[in-house]
Scaffold this motif. Structure first.
Motif, PDB file in Angstrom:
ATOM      1  N   GLN A  34       0.829  -1.195   0.000  1.00 18.25           N
ATOM      2  CA  GLN A  34       0.000   0.000   0.000  1.00 18.25           C
ATOM      3  C   GLN A  34       0.870   1.254   0.000  1.00 18.25           C
ATOM      4  N   GLY A  35       0.652   2.109  -1.000  1.00 16.75           N
ATOM      5  CA  GLY A  35       1.436   3.331  -1.093  1.00 16.75           C
ATOM      6  C   GLY A  35       2.805   3.118  -1.708  1.00 16.75           C
ATOM      7  N   VAL A  36       3.180   1.863  -1.913  1.00 16.92           N
ATOM      8  CA  VAL A  36       4.477   1.560  -2.508  1.00 16.92           C
ATOM      9  C   VAL A  36       4.322   1.282  -3.988  1.00 16.92           C
ATOM     10  N   ILE A  37       3.235   0.619  -4.354  1.00 14.24           N
ATOM     11  CA  ILE A  37       3.064   0.176  -5.719  1.00 14.24           C
ATOM     12  C   ILE A  37       1.581   0.240  -6.084  1.00 14.24           C
ATOM     13  N   GLN A  38       1.272   0.603  -7.306  1.00 14.69           N
ATOM     14  CA  GLN A  38      -0.121   0.703  -7.734  1.00 14.69           C
ATOM     15  C   GLN A  38      -0.706  -0.687  -7.906  1.00 14.69           C
ATOM     16  N   GLY A  79       6.479  19.125  -7.686  1.00 15.43           N
ATOM     17  CA  GLY A  79       7.814  18.548  -7.843  1.00 15.43           C
ATOM     18  C   GLY A  79       8.160  17.587  -6.722  1.00 15.43           C
ATOM     19  N   LYS A  80       7.368  17.611  -5.629  1.00 14.75           N
ATOM     20  CA  LYS A  80       7.590  16.699  -4.497  1.00 14.75           C
ATOM     21  C   LYS A  80       7.544  15.244  -4.926  1.00 14.75           C
ATOM     22  N   TYR A  81       6.796  14.946  -5.994  1.00 11.14           N
ATOM     23  CA  TYR A  81       6.700  13.561  -6.446  1.00 11.14           C
ATOM     24  C   TYR A  81       8.033  13.027  -6.955  1.00 11.14           C
ATOM     25  N   LEU A  82       8.936  13.943  -7.320  1.00  9.56           N
ATOM     26  CA  LEU A  82      10.251  13.543  -7.826  1.00  9.56           C
ATOM     27  C   LEU A  82      11.374  14.078  -6.952  1.00  9.56           C
ATOM     28  N   GLY A  83      11.023  14.530  -5.752  1.00 17.25           N
ATOM     29  CA  GLY A  83      12.040  15.048  -4.859  1.00 17.25           C
ATOM     30  C   GLY A  83      12.605  16.382  -5.304  1.00 17.25           C
ATOM     31  N   LEU A 134       9.131   1.556 -12.734  1.00 13.90           N
ATOM     32  CA  LEU A 134      10.011   1.484 -11.569  1.00 13.90           C
ATOM     33  C   LEU A 134       9.450   2.308 -10.407  1.00 13.90           C
ATOM     34  N   GLY A 135       8.689   3.341 -10.726  1.00 14.82           N
ATOM     35  CA  GLY A 135       8.088   4.167  -9.686  1.00 14.82           C
ATOM     36  C   GLY A 135       6.895   3.524  -9.011  1.00 14.82           C
ATOM     37  N   ASP A 171       4.754   6.276  -3.219  1.00 14.77           N
ATOM     38  CA  ASP A 171       5.795   6.765  -2.311  1.00 14.77           C
ATOM     39  C   ASP A 171       6.804   7.595  -3.097  1.00 14.77           C
ATOM     40  N   PRO A 172       6.982   8.878  -2.760  1.00 16.65           N
ATOM     41  CA  PRO A 172       7.937   9.717  -3.484  1.00 16.65           C
ATOM     42  C   PRO A 172       9.378   9.226  -3.387  1.00 16.65           C
ATOM     43  N   THR A 173       9.672   8.427  -2.363  1.00 18.73           N
ATOM     44  CA  THR A 173      11.024   7.837  -2.303  1.00 18.73           C
ATOM     45  C   THR A 173      11.250   6.947  -3.519  1.00 18.73           C
ATOM     46  N   ASN A 174      10.224   6.199  -3.893  1.00 13.97           N
ATOM     47  CA  ASN A 174      10.332   5.304  -5.040  1.00 13.97           C
ATOM     48  C   ASN A 174      10.321   6.061  -6.369  1.00 13.97           C
ATOM     49  N   THR A 175       9.403   7.016  -6.495  1.00 16.70           N
ATOM     50  CA  THR A 175       9.314   7.740  -7.764  1.00 16.70           C
ATOM     51  C   THR A 175      10.554   8.596  -7.997  1.00 16.70           C
ATOM     52  N   THR A 176      11.121   9.115  -6.914  1.00 13.49           N
ATOM     53  CA  THR A 176      12.364   9.884  -7.038  1.00 13.49           C
ATOM     54  C   THR A 176      13.515   8.985  -7.477  1.00 13.49           C
ATOM     55  N   ALA A 177      13.624   7.814  -6.861  1.00 14.74           N
ATOM     56  CA  ALA A 177      14.689   6.875  -7.231  1.00 14.74           C
ATOM     57  C   ALA A 177      14.536   6.416  -8.677  1.00 14.74           C
ATOM     58  N   ALA A 178      13.281   6.203  -9.100  1.00 16.22           N
ATOM     59  CA  ALA A 178      13.022   5.778 -10.482  1.00 16.22           C
ATOM     60  C   ALA A 178      13.427   6.874 -11.459  1.00 16.22           C
ATOM     61  N   ASN A 179      13.170   8.125 -11.096  1.00 15.47           N
ATOM     62  CA  ASN A 179      13.548   9.229 -11.979  1.00 15.47           C
ATOM     63  C   ASN A 179      15.064   9.387 -12.065  1.00 15.47           C
ATOM     64  N   ARG A 180      15.752   9.046 -10.987  1.00 14.17           N
ATOM     65  CA  ARG A 180      17.223   9.092 -11.029  1.00 14.17           C
ATOM     66  C   ARG A 180      17.756   8.057 -12.033  1.00 14.17           C
ATOM     67  N   VAL A 181      17.121   6.911 -12.060  1.00 10.09           N
ATOM     68  CA  VAL A 181      17.511   5.891 -13.047  1.00 10.09           C
ATOM     69  C   VAL A 181      17.272   6.427 -14.454  1.00 10.09           C
ATOM     70  N   MET A 182      16.134   7.096 -14.651  1.00  4.62           N
ATOM     71  CA  MET A 182      15.833   7.649 -15.977  1.00  4.62           C
ATOM     72  C   MET A 182      16.861   8.704 -16.381  1.00  4.62           C
ATOM     73  N   GLU A 183      17.252   9.562 -15.445  1.00  5.43           N
ATOM     74  CA  GLU A 183      18.226  10.600 -15.756  1.00  5.43           C
ATOM     75  C   GLU A 183      19.579   9.998 -16.141  1.00  5.43           C
TER      76      GLU A 183
END
Length: 324
Positions: A34-38, A79-83, A134-135, A171-183
């Motif tokens: 819950q809150g980690v994955i859709q 922007g909080k969704y991506l840190g 990944l998010g 969880d923004p921790t996950n979406t932020t980490a996923a965006n770092r992988v994308m970058e």
């Protein structure tokens, strides 16, 4: 006979107990996710305009949306969704429509040119699909466009905003980490960004690596940077592109993947199967059009997102005026 009845009652009791244990276990797993994955499907389609978008009418036509889509606008605070905490309203330019896909379709992305211009300059459809998966998102068809030239690295903010509005905050921790992988992936693609096959293969290798590392984490393995580097190397070699990724790019990707593996989502079991399924699709895609009409859960959404108005009314009208 009495012994048999007692045994039967005991068996029923044990069966009920085991069922209860399994049910509790499934609820515990659901609570952990819950809150980690859709987990539930998107309930309706959304269109999320960037606050910095100026030509919203043309954006709506480009995305092919109508009144069926709930309309949202990204703000700098999203922007909080991506840190990202230092964005300005003017930074929020890309817009996106999000529609539910058929069950187990995965995340598919189309990027539309705006009035003939490819305004999202640094991100490809495969990268958005990878990062959204990944998010923690699932079974979404996302169509991006922008009325100004932008890199596009923060465009997934609109997707996560829509999921939040729909009752599935990630969880923004996950979406932020996923965006770092994308970058990190953007840097890996840059030298070969004219090679469609390479883009699909690289995002496939990275997505597969993320899922395999998550599986190893879930079994109790220690995942250090060397493990990440070696696993990524294996997947790049399987796709015959290891020699096209520089040592510096390998280091960036490995660090981003290690950060991702430390995020809560790597402990969610569904991420393993989702990344594996997406990796197979990514390897076979070659352009910025991953989704077709048959992928949409609802026929009306398929007509909208395939730009029905522009294709069937506007363009024929222009051709008529031109005497063609």
């Amino acid at each position: 006979m009495k012994v048999y009845k007692k045994f039967a009652k005991l068996s029923l009791t044990m069966g009920a107990l085991m069922f209860g244990v399994l049910l509790i276990g499934s609820r515990v797993q659901a609570d952990q996710n819950q809150g980690v994955i859709q987990e539930k499907s998107l309930t309706k389609p959304y269109v999320v305009y960037g606050a910095g978008a100026v030509q919203k009418t043309q954006v709506a036509q480009t995305l092919g949306i109508n009144d069926n889509y709930q309309k949202l606008v990204t703000q700098a605070s999203d922007g909080k969704y991506l840190g990202l905490n230092q964005l300005k309203q003017s930074d929020m330019v890309p817009s996106v429509s999000i529609a539910p896909a058929k069950n187990k379709t995965g995340n598919l992305v189309n990027i539309e040119k705006f009035e003939g211009d490819k305004n999202i300059t640094h991100v490809f459809a495969q990268e958005y699909a990878m990062a959204a998966t990944l998010g923690g998102a699932k079974d979404l068809i996302m169509t991006f466009t922008s009325d100004k030239r932008v890199m596009g690295t923060d465009a997934l903010v609109g997707v996560y905003q829509a999921l939040d509005e729909d009752g599935t905050p990630l969880d923004p921790t996950n979406t932020t980490a996923a965006n770092r992988v994308m970058e990190a992936t953007i840097n890996g693609i840059a030298p070969n960004n004219m090679n469609d096959r390479y883009i699909g293969k690289l995002t496939s290798a990275i997505t597969m690596t993320a899922g395999e590392l998550a599986k190893r984490r879930q079994t109790g393995d220690t995942i250090d940077i060397n493990v990440v580097y070696n696993q990524l190397t294996v997947n790049l070699e399987q796709r015959n592109i290891r020699n096209e990724v520089s040592d510096d790019q390998m280091n960036q990707l490995s660090m981003a993947l290690q950060q991702y593996n430390q995020a809560p989502i790597s402990d969610a079991k569904p991420i393993v199967s989702r990344t594996s399924a997406l990796a197979d699709k990514l390897e076979k895609t070659t352009n910025n059009k991953m989704a077709g009409a048959s992928d949409f859960k609802n026929e009306a959404d398929a007509h909208n997102a395939s730009n029905w108005f522009v294709s069937n009314i506007w363009n024929p009208f222009i051709q008529f005026l031109r005497g063609k």
